[in-house]
Design a protein around this motif. Structure first.
Motif, PDB file in Angstrom:
ATOM      1  N   VAL A 135      13.422  16.155 -15.657  1.00 64.87           N
ATOM      2  CA  VAL A 135      13.467  15.761 -14.143  1.00 64.87           C
ATOM      3  C   VAL A 135      12.221  14.577 -14.447  1.00 64.87           C
ATOM      4  O   VAL A 135      11.268  14.754 -14.807  1.00 64.87           O
ATOM      5  CB  VAL A 135      12.878  16.653 -13.361  1.00 64.87           C
ATOM      6  N   VAL A 136      13.011  13.131 -13.785  1.00 63.83           N
ATOM      7  CA  VAL A 136      12.033  12.330 -13.899  1.00 63.83           C
ATOM      8  C   VAL A 136      12.299  11.431 -12.681  1.00 63.83           C
ATOM      9  O   VAL A 136      13.226  11.225 -12.083  1.00 63.83           O
ATOM     10  CB  VAL A 136      12.450  11.381 -15.178  1.00 63.83           C
ATOM     11  N   TYR A 137      11.104  11.202 -11.974  1.00 64.98           N
ATOM     12  CA  TYR A 137      10.930  10.584 -11.043  1.00 64.98           C
ATOM     13  C   TYR A 137      10.095   9.201 -10.978  1.00 64.98           C
ATOM     14  O   TYR A 137       9.051   9.292 -11.916  1.00 64.98           O
ATOM     15  CB  TYR A 137      10.074  11.295  -9.776  1.00 64.98           C
ATOM     16  N   ALA A 138      10.614   8.149 -10.611  1.00 59.99           N
ATOM     17  CA  ALA A 138      10.041   6.763 -10.801  1.00 59.99           C
ATOM     18  C   ALA A 138      10.033   5.872  -9.947  1.00 59.99           C
ATOM     19  O   ALA A 138      11.022   5.866  -9.251  1.00 59.99           O
ATOM     20  CB  ALA A 138      10.209   6.154 -12.135  1.00 59.99           C
ATOM     21  N   GLU A 139       9.123   5.038  -9.337  1.00 64.17           N
ATOM     22  CA  GLU A 139       9.152   4.392  -8.178  1.00 64.17           C
ATOM     23  C   GLU A 139       8.224   2.906  -8.577  1.00 64.17           C
ATOM     24  O   GLU A 139       7.167   3.131  -8.876  1.00 64.17           O
ATOM     25  CB  GLU A 139       8.579   4.889  -7.113  1.00 64.17           C
ATOM     26  N   THR A 140       8.980   1.769  -7.995  1.00 66.90           N
ATOM     27  CA  THR A 140       7.958   0.515  -8.164  1.00 66.90           C
ATOM     28  C   THR A 140       8.426  -0.210  -6.833  1.00 66.90           C
ATOM     29  O   THR A 140       9.523  -0.018  -6.322  1.00 66.90           O
ATOM     30  CB  THR A 140       8.509  -0.395  -9.308  1.00 66.90           C
ATOM     31  N   SER A 141       7.565  -0.847  -6.339  1.00 66.83           N
ATOM     32  CA  SER A 141       7.564  -1.708  -4.920  1.00 66.83           C
ATOM     33  C   SER A 141       7.130  -3.046  -5.338  1.00 66.83           C
ATOM     34  O   SER A 141       6.256  -3.369  -6.216  1.00 66.83           O
ATOM     35  CB  SER A 141       6.735  -1.023  -4.322  1.00 66.83           C
ATOM     36  N   ASN A 142       7.731  -4.023  -4.745  1.00 66.16           N
ATOM     37  CA  ASN A 142       6.848  -5.242  -4.627  1.00 66.16           C
ATOM     38  C   ASN A 142       5.946  -5.281  -3.633  1.00 66.16           C
ATOM     39  O   ASN A 142       5.753  -4.198  -2.828  1.00 66.16           O
ATOM     40  CB  ASN A 142       8.078  -6.620  -4.453  1.00 66.16           C
ATOM     41  N   PRO A 143       5.037  -6.066  -3.735  1.00 64.60           N
ATOM     42  CA  PRO A 143       3.875  -6.073  -2.762  1.00 64.60           C
ATOM     43  C   PRO A 143       4.082  -5.813  -1.194  1.00 64.60           C
ATOM     44  O   PRO A 143       3.602  -4.942  -0.488  1.00 64.60           O
ATOM     45  CB  PRO A 143       3.077  -7.511  -2.739  1.00 64.60           C
ATOM     46  N   ASN A 144       5.488  -6.520  -0.866  1.00 63.27           N
ATOM     47  CA  ASN A 144       5.790  -6.402   0.392  1.00 63.27           C
ATOM     48  C   ASN A 144       6.224  -4.937   0.740  1.00 63.27           C
ATOM     49  O   ASN A 144       6.751  -4.574   1.899  1.00 63.27           O
ATOM     50  CB  ASN A 144       6.819  -7.266   0.798  1.00 63.27           C
TER      51      ASN A 144
END
Lengths: 90, 309
Positions: free
Chosen positions: B130-139
Protein backbone atom coordinates in the motif's frame (compact mmCIF):
# COMPACT_ATOMS: atom_id res chain seq x y z
CA UNK A 1 -14.79 35.10 46.32
CA UNK A 2 -14.51 31.69 47.94
CA UNK A 3 -13.85 28.88 45.52
CA UNK A 4 -16.48 26.27 45.27
CA UNK A 5 -16.19 22.63 44.39
CA UNK A 6 -17.89 21.97 41.08
CA UNK A 7 -19.56 18.96 42.63
CA UNK A 8 -21.07 21.41 45.13
CA UNK A 9 -24.44 21.36 46.75
CA UNK A 10 -27.18 23.74 45.62
CA UNK A 11 -26.36 26.11 48.51
CA UNK A 12 -23.21 26.99 46.69
CA UNK A 13 -24.80 28.09 43.43
CA UNK A 14 -24.35 31.85 43.85
CA UNK A 15 -20.70 31.84 44.79
CA UNK A 16 -20.13 29.16 42.16
CA UNK A 17 -21.57 31.41 39.46
CA UNK A 18 -19.42 34.32 40.54
CA UNK A 19 -16.42 32.02 40.64
CA UNK A 20 -17.11 30.81 37.13
CA UNK A 21 -17.32 34.35 35.82
CA UNK A 22 -13.96 35.14 37.41
CA UNK A 23 -12.54 32.00 35.93
CA UNK A 24 -13.84 32.77 32.44
CA UNK A 25 -12.53 36.33 32.61
CA UNK A 26 -9.14 35.16 33.85
CA UNK A 27 -8.71 32.55 31.15
CA UNK A 28 -9.93 34.71 28.30
CA UNK A 29 -7.61 37.53 29.40
CA UNK A 30 -4.71 35.08 29.52
CA UNK A 31 -5.45 34.25 25.90
CA UNK A 32 -5.77 37.92 25.00
CA UNK A 33 -9.14 37.26 23.39
CA UNK A 34 -11.38 39.61 25.38
CA UNK A 35 -12.92 42.42 23.38
CA UNK A 36 -12.20 45.96 24.63
CA UNK A 37 -15.85 46.14 25.72
CA UNK A 38 -14.92 43.66 28.46
CA UNK A 39 -17.68 41.18 27.68
CA UNK A 40 -17.41 39.96 24.08
CA UNK A 41 -15.00 37.22 23.07
CA UNK A 42 -12.76 37.23 20.02
CA UNK A 43 -12.23 33.52 19.54
CA UNK A 44 -11.44 31.64 16.37
CA UNK A 45 -11.61 27.90 15.91
CA UNK A 46 -8.03 27.45 17.09
CA UNK A 47 -8.11 29.67 20.16
CA UNK A 48 -11.47 28.27 21.20
CA UNK A 49 -9.81 24.90 21.77
CA UNK A 50 -7.14 26.50 23.97
CA UNK A 51 -9.88 28.29 25.86
CA UNK A 52 -11.99 25.15 26.37
CA UNK A 53 -9.00 23.13 27.58
CA UNK A 54 -8.04 25.88 30.03
CA UNK A 55 -11.59 26.08 31.36
CA UNK A 56 -11.89 22.32 31.71
CA UNK A 57 -8.52 22.05 33.43
CA UNK A 58 -9.31 24.82 35.89
CA UNK A 59 -12.94 24.04 36.67
CA UNK A 60 -13.11 20.28 36.27
CA UNK A 61 -16.26 20.83 34.20
CA UNK A 62 -16.36 18.93 30.94
CA UNK A 63 -17.61 21.09 28.11
CA UNK A 64 -17.78 18.51 25.37
CA UNK A 65 -17.32 18.70 21.65
CA UNK A 66 -20.99 19.18 20.86
CA UNK A 67 -21.10 22.47 22.79
CA UNK A 68 -18.51 24.20 20.62
CA UNK A 69 -20.99 26.56 19.04
CA UNK A 70 -20.82 30.24 18.29
CA UNK A 71 -23.83 30.77 20.56
CA UNK A 72 -21.96 29.38 23.57
CA UNK A 73 -18.84 31.48 23.02
CA UNK A 74 -20.01 34.93 22.02
CA UNK A 75 -19.62 36.56 25.41
CA UNK A 76 -18.33 35.95 28.91
CA UNK A 77 -21.88 35.42 30.12
CA UNK A 78 -22.55 32.84 27.38
CA UNK A 79 -19.58 30.81 28.59
CA UNK A 80 -20.59 31.14 32.24
CA UNK A 81 -24.07 29.88 31.39
CA UNK A 82 -22.57 26.97 29.46
CA UNK A 83 -20.33 26.03 32.38
CA UNK A 84 -23.26 26.23 34.76
CA UNK A 85 -25.35 23.96 32.55
CA UNK A 86 -22.54 21.49 32.16
CA UNK A 87 -21.80 21.58 35.87
CA UNK A 88 -25.41 20.78 36.68
CA UNK A 89 -25.61 17.96 34.15
CA UNK A 90 -22.42 16.23 35.27
CA UNK B 1 -4.55 -17.02 8.82
CA UNK B 2 -3.70 -13.69 10.38
CA UNK B 3 -2.67 -10.58 8.50
CA UNK B 4 -0.07 -8.14 9.61
CA UNK B 5 1.90 -5.03 8.74
CA UNK B 6 5.32 -6.42 8.00
CA UNK B 7 7.22 -3.25 7.05
CA UNK B 8 6.69 0.45 6.58
CA UNK B 9 8.66 3.28 5.01
CA UNK B 10 8.29 7.03 4.83
CA UNK B 11 9.76 9.41 2.30
CA UNK B 12 9.46 13.18 2.57
CA UNK B 13 10.15 16.00 0.22
CA UNK B 14 13.79 16.96 0.53
CA UNK B 15 13.36 20.69 0.90
CA UNK B 16 11.87 22.67 3.79
CA UNK B 17 9.42 25.34 2.71
CA UNK B 18 10.06 28.62 4.52
CA UNK B 19 7.35 30.62 6.23
CA UNK B 20 8.17 33.53 3.93
CA UNK B 21 7.60 31.34 0.90
CA UNK B 22 4.24 30.15 2.17
CA UNK B 23 3.26 33.68 3.08
CA UNK B 24 4.12 34.92 -0.40
CA UNK B 25 2.14 32.12 -2.03
CA UNK B 26 -0.93 32.85 0.06
CA UNK B 27 -0.81 36.60 0.34
CA UNK B 28 -0.32 36.40 4.11
CA UNK B 29 2.34 37.54 6.53
CA UNK B 30 5.11 35.25 7.75
CA UNK B 31 3.88 35.90 11.32
CA UNK B 32 0.46 34.58 10.45
CA UNK B 33 1.98 31.54 8.80
CA UNK B 34 4.07 30.87 11.90
CA UNK B 35 0.98 31.14 14.09
CA UNK B 36 -0.95 28.80 11.86
CA UNK B 37 1.83 26.25 11.72
CA UNK B 38 2.82 26.22 15.40
CA UNK B 39 6.24 24.77 14.70
CA UNK B 40 5.15 22.54 11.85
CA UNK B 41 7.74 21.97 9.16
CA UNK B 42 6.50 21.73 5.59
CA UNK B 43 8.52 19.73 3.10
CA UNK B 44 8.53 20.07 -0.67
CA UNK B 45 9.98 17.80 -3.28
CA UNK B 46 11.78 18.75 -6.44
CA UNK B 47 10.81 15.46 -8.06
CA UNK B 48 7.27 14.17 -8.40
CA UNK B 49 4.54 12.40 -6.50
CA UNK B 50 5.30 9.13 -8.22
CA UNK B 51 9.04 9.52 -7.51
CA UNK B 52 8.28 9.92 -3.81
CA UNK B 53 5.91 6.96 -3.95
CA UNK B 54 8.55 4.81 -5.66
CA UNK B 55 11.18 5.73 -3.07
CA UNK B 56 8.87 4.85 -0.19
CA UNK B 57 7.81 1.62 -1.91
CA UNK B 58 11.38 0.50 -2.61
CA UNK B 59 12.47 1.30 0.95
CA UNK B 60 9.57 -0.69 2.34
CA UNK B 61 10.28 -3.69 0.11
CA UNK B 62 13.97 -3.55 1.01
CA UNK B 63 13.14 -3.54 4.72
CA UNK B 64 11.10 -6.71 4.21
CA UNK B 65 13.85 -8.27 2.10
CA UNK B 66 11.65 -8.70 -0.97
CA UNK B 67 11.18 -7.04 -4.35
CA UNK B 68 8.23 -5.75 -6.32
CA UNK B 69 8.10 -9.15 -8.05
CA UNK B 70 7.02 -10.70 -4.73
CA UNK B 71 3.96 -8.45 -4.47
CA UNK B 72 0.53 -9.91 -5.27
CA UNK B 73 -1.40 -6.66 -5.07
CA UNK B 74 -0.47 -2.99 -5.25
CA UNK B 75 -2.76 -0.30 -3.85
CA UNK B 76 -1.83 3.23 -4.79
CA UNK B 77 -3.45 6.01 -2.76
CA UNK B 78 -3.47 9.73 -3.16
CA UNK B 79 -5.24 12.75 -1.77
CA UNK B 80 -7.79 14.81 -3.56
CA UNK B 81 -5.44 16.32 -6.13
CA UNK B 82 -5.90 15.11 -9.71
CA UNK B 83 -3.46 12.52 -11.04
CA UNK B 84 -1.19 13.69 -13.84
CA UNK B 85 1.48 10.99 -13.63
CA UNK B 86 1.92 7.44 -14.87
CA UNK B 87 0.57 4.59 -12.76
CA UNK B 88 2.74 3.53 -9.84
CA UNK B 89 3.02 -0.06 -11.04
CA UNK B 90 4.63 1.22 -14.23
CA UNK B 91 7.07 3.39 -12.31
CA UNK B 92 7.94 0.45 -10.07
CA UNK B 93 8.77 -1.66 -13.12
CA UNK B 94 5.98 -4.18 -12.83
CA UNK B 95 3.13 -2.99 -15.03
CA UNK B 96 1.24 -6.27 -14.84
CA UNK B 97 0.96 -6.48 -11.05
CA UNK B 98 -2.71 -6.50 -9.96
CA UNK B 99 -3.28 -2.98 -8.77
CA UNK B 100 -5.87 -0.46 -7.87
CA UNK B 101 -5.86 3.22 -7.19
CA UNK B 102 -7.84 4.86 -4.41
CA UNK B 103 -8.33 8.50 -3.65
CA UNK B 104 -9.52 10.37 -0.57
CA UNK B 105 -8.58 12.57 2.33
CA UNK B 106 -5.75 11.54 4.68
CA UNK B 107 -7.51 8.61 6.42
CA UNK B 108 -7.49 6.84 3.04
CA UNK B 109 -4.11 5.35 3.95
CA UNK B 110 -5.64 3.37 6.83
CA UNK B 111 -8.65 2.38 4.75
CA UNK B 112 -6.29 1.12 2.05
CA UNK B 113 -4.31 -0.96 4.55
CA UNK B 114 -7.52 -2.64 5.65
CA UNK B 115 -8.60 -3.01 2.04
CA UNK B 116 -5.31 -4.80 1.36
CA UNK B 117 -5.97 -7.14 4.26
CA UNK B 118 -9.47 -7.89 2.95
CA UNK B 119 -8.16 -8.65 -0.54
CA UNK B 120 -5.43 -10.91 0.77
CA UNK B 121 -8.02 -12.79 2.77
CA UNK B 122 -10.60 -13.03 0.00
CA UNK B 123 -8.28 -13.84 -2.88
CA UNK B 124 -5.89 -16.00 -0.88
CA UNK B 125 -2.99 -13.73 -1.75
CA UNK B 126 0.11 -13.32 0.38
CA UNK B 127 1.49 -9.79 0.08
CA UNK B 128 0.07 -6.39 -0.70
CA UNK B 129 1.94 -3.12 -0.93
CA UNK B 130 0.00 0.00 0.00
CA UNK B 131 1.52 3.31 -1.05
CA UNK B 132 0.24 6.80 -0.33
CA UNK B 133 1.92 9.83 -1.82
CA UNK B 134 1.00 13.46 -2.06
CA UNK B 135 2.57 16.56 -3.52
CA UNK B 136 1.24 20.06 -3.67
CA UNK B 137 2.17 23.27 -5.30
CA UNK B 138 2.68 26.18 -2.87
CA UNK B 139 -0.88 27.35 -3.47
CA UNK B 140 -2.29 23.93 -2.76
CA UNK B 141 -0.75 23.37 0.65
CA UNK B 142 -3.37 25.13 2.70
CA UNK B 143 -6.88 24.05 3.58
CA UNK B 144 -8.75 27.14 4.64
CA UNK B 145 -7.38 30.62 4.41
CA UNK B 146 -4.20 31.97 5.88
CA UNK B 147 -6.08 34.73 7.59
CA UNK B 148 -7.14 35.44 11.12
CA UNK B 149 -10.19 33.53 12.33
CA UNK B 150 -9.92 30.78 9.77
CA UNK B 151 -9.17 27.10 9.62
CA UNK B 152 -5.75 26.44 8.20
CA UNK B 153 -3.89 23.22 7.74
CA UNK B 154 -0.73 23.11 5.74
CA UNK B 155 0.61 19.94 4.21
CA UNK B 156 3.95 18.59 3.09
CA UNK B 157 4.98 16.51 0.14
CA UNK B 158 5.42 13.00 1.39
CA UNK B 159 4.88 9.32 0.79
CA UNK B 160 4.37 6.27 2.92
CA UNK B 161 4.49 2.59 2.00
CA UNK B 162 3.09 -0.27 4.04
CA UNK B 163 3.60 -3.95 3.33
CA UNK B 164 0.68 -6.11 4.45
CA UNK B 165 1.19 -9.87 4.46
CA UNK B 166 -0.13 -13.13 5.80
CA UNK B 167 3.07 -13.63 7.74
CA UNK B 168 4.84 -11.95 10.63
CA UNK B 169 4.34 -8.36 11.71
CA UNK B 170 1.99 -6.12 13.58
CA UNK B 171 -1.39 -7.86 13.56
CA UNK B 172 -4.30 -6.08 11.91
CA UNK B 173 -7.20 -6.55 14.31
CA UNK B 174 -9.86 -4.08 13.27
CA UNK B 175 -10.63 -1.00 11.23
CA UNK B 176 -13.32 1.63 11.37
CA UNK B 177 -13.88 4.93 9.66
CA UNK B 178 -16.46 7.64 9.71
CA UNK B 179 -17.12 10.44 7.29
CA UNK B 180 -19.23 13.51 7.72
CA UNK B 181 -21.22 14.26 4.62
CA UNK B 182 -22.69 17.17 6.54
CA UNK B 183 -19.20 18.63 6.91
CA UNK B 184 -18.50 18.58 3.20
CA UNK B 185 -21.95 19.89 2.43
CA UNK B 186 -21.49 22.74 4.84
CA UNK B 187 -18.18 24.08 3.67
CA UNK B 188 -18.38 23.82 -0.09
CA UNK B 189 -15.05 25.19 -1.16
CA UNK B 190 -12.54 25.55 1.67
CA UNK B 191 -12.26 29.26 1.05
CA UNK B 192 -15.88 29.73 2.02
CA UNK B 193 -15.27 28.69 5.62
CA UNK B 194 -16.79 31.26 7.89
CA UNK B 195 -17.23 31.58 11.60
CA UNK B 196 -20.35 29.43 11.94
CA UNK B 197 -19.37 26.72 9.49
CA UNK B 198 -15.82 26.65 10.80
CA UNK B 199 -16.89 25.75 14.31
CA UNK B 200 -19.38 23.29 12.91
CA UNK B 201 -16.59 21.75 10.86
CA UNK B 202 -14.41 21.49 13.94
CA UNK B 203 -17.21 19.82 15.91
CA UNK B 204 -17.90 17.43 13.05
CA UNK B 205 -14.24 16.48 12.68
CA UNK B 206 -13.97 15.63 16.36
CA UNK B 207 -17.34 13.88 16.39
CA UNK B 208 -16.41 11.56 13.52
CA UNK B 209 -13.14 10.75 15.28
CA UNK B 210 -15.06 9.72 18.39
CA UNK B 211 -17.36 7.49 16.34
CA UNK B 212 -14.54 5.86 14.37
CA UNK B 213 -12.47 5.29 17.50
CA UNK B 214 -15.34 3.72 19.44
CA UNK B 215 -16.36 1.55 16.50
CA UNK B 216 -12.81 0.32 15.95
CA UNK B 217 -12.47 -0.61 19.61
CA UNK B 218 -15.78 -2.43 19.46
CA UNK B 219 -14.83 -4.36 16.32
CA UNK B 220 -11.55 -5.36 17.91
CA UNK B 221 -13.34 -6.43 21.09
CA UNK B 222 -11.36 -3.88 23.08
CA UNK B 223 -11.96 -1.08 25.52
CA UNK B 224 -9.93 2.11 25.66
CA UNK B 225 -8.30 0.85 28.88
CA UNK B 226 -6.69 -1.97 26.93
CA UNK B 227 -5.05 0.33 24.41
CA UNK B 228 -1.34 0.57 25.11
CA UNK B 229 -0.52 3.42 22.77
CA UNK B 230 -2.10 5.69 20.23
CA UNK B 231 -0.47 7.24 17.15
CA UNK B 232 -2.12 10.11 15.33
CA UNK B 233 -1.37 12.92 12.92
CA UNK B 234 0.69 15.69 14.46
CA UNK B 235 -1.91 18.35 14.84
CA UNK B 236 -1.54 21.46 16.95
CA UNK B 237 -0.96 20.50 20.59
CA UNK B 238 -4.23 21.97 21.80
CA UNK B 239 -6.24 20.18 19.12
CA UNK B 240 -4.56 16.88 19.90
CA UNK B 241 -5.20 17.31 23.62
CA UNK B 242 -8.83 18.11 22.92
CA UNK B 243 -9.29 15.10 20.63
CA UNK B 244 -7.65 12.76 23.15
CA UNK B 245 -9.89 14.10 25.89
CA UNK B 246 -12.91 13.47 23.71
CA UNK B 247 -11.69 9.93 22.99
CA UNK B 248 -11.18 9.45 26.74
CA UNK B 249 -7.57 8.52 26.14
CA UNK B 250 -4.88 9.73 28.56
CA UNK B 251 -2.41 12.00 26.87
CA UNK B 252 0.44 9.84 28.18
CA UNK B 253 -0.62 7.06 25.82
CA UNK B 254 -0.16 9.22 22.74
CA UNK B 255 3.16 8.46 21.08
CA UNK B 256 4.79 11.14 18.97
CA UNK B 257 8.25 10.72 17.60
CA UNK B 258 10.69 13.33 18.78
CA UNK B 259 11.85 13.42 15.16
CA UNK B 260 8.41 14.15 13.93
CA UNK B 261 7.64 17.75 13.13
CA UNK B 262 4.22 17.63 11.60
CA UNK B 263 4.03 17.08 7.87
CA UNK B 264 0.87 15.45 6.48
CA UNK B 265 -1.97 13.80 8.24
CA UNK B 266 -1.62 10.69 6.10
CA UNK B 267 2.12 10.22 6.63
CA UNK B 268 2.32 11.20 10.32
CA UNK B 269 0.51 8.19 11.82
CA UNK B 270 2.70 5.67 10.00
CA UNK B 271 5.84 7.67 10.75
CA UNK B 272 4.92 7.75 14.44
CA UNK B 273 4.07 4.05 14.34
CA UNK B 274 7.49 3.25 12.89
CA UNK B 275 9.19 5.14 15.66
CA UNK B 276 7.00 3.62 18.34
CA UNK B 277 7.96 0.14 17.15
CA UNK B 278 11.62 1.14 16.96
CA UNK B 279 11.51 2.45 20.52
CA UNK B 280 11.12 -1.16 21.67
CA UNK B 281 8.72 -0.34 24.47
CA UNK B 282 5.87 -2.55 23.27
CA UNK B 283 5.31 -6.08 24.53
CA UNK B 284 3.49 -9.05 23.03
CA UNK B 285 -0.25 -8.54 23.27
CA UNK B 286 -0.01 -4.76 23.42
CA UNK B 287 -2.55 -2.91 21.31
CA UNK B 288 -1.77 0.21 19.31
CA UNK B 289 -4.51 2.36 17.86
CA UNK B 290 -3.39 4.08 14.68
CA UNK B 291 -5.59 7.03 13.81
CA UNK B 292 -5.79 9.36 10.85
CA UNK B 293 -8.00 12.41 10.75
CA UNK B 294 -9.14 14.78 8.09
CA UNK B 295 -11.41 17.75 8.32
CA UNK B 296 -14.42 15.68 7.35
CA UNK B 297 -13.47 12.16 8.30
CA UNK B 298 -11.45 9.90 10.53
CA UNK B 299 -10.24 6.31 10.57
CA UNK B 300 -8.61 4.02 13.10
CA UNK B 301 -6.76 0.74 12.85
CA UNK B 302 -6.39 -1.51 15.86
CA UNK B 303 -3.00 -3.25 15.76
CA UNK B 304 -1.62 -5.90 18.08
CA UNK B 305 1.93 -6.88 18.84
CA UNK B 306 2.07 -10.65 18.19
CA UNK B 307 3.31 -13.06 20.81
CA UNK B 308 6.19 -14.15 18.62
CA UNK B 309 7.82 -10.73 18.12
Amino acid sequence: VPRCDVTRSSSCVYSHAVDLKELVLTKIRELGKLDPDGTSLQLDSISIIDFVLALEDSSGIEIGNEHLTVENFRSVDDVVRLLERQSRSS
Amino acid sequence: VTFAIRATAVKLGEREVSHDELAAAHGATADLVATALEGKIVYATTTSRIALACDAAQQCLAKAGITIDDIDLLISCRGRTPEREPPLELALGRPQVPSLSVQGACPIILRAIWLARSWLQTEKLRRALVVYAETSNPNGRVIGQLAANSVRDIFSDGAVAVLVNDGPGLLLRAFASEESSEWWDSIGEPSSIGEQTELRALRESVAVSKVAFARCLERAGLTSDTVTALVMPNEADAMLRFVLRQLRMPQARLFRSARSPSRTWAVDPIFNLEHLLAAGTLSPGNVVMCGARAMGGAAFLALEVPSSS
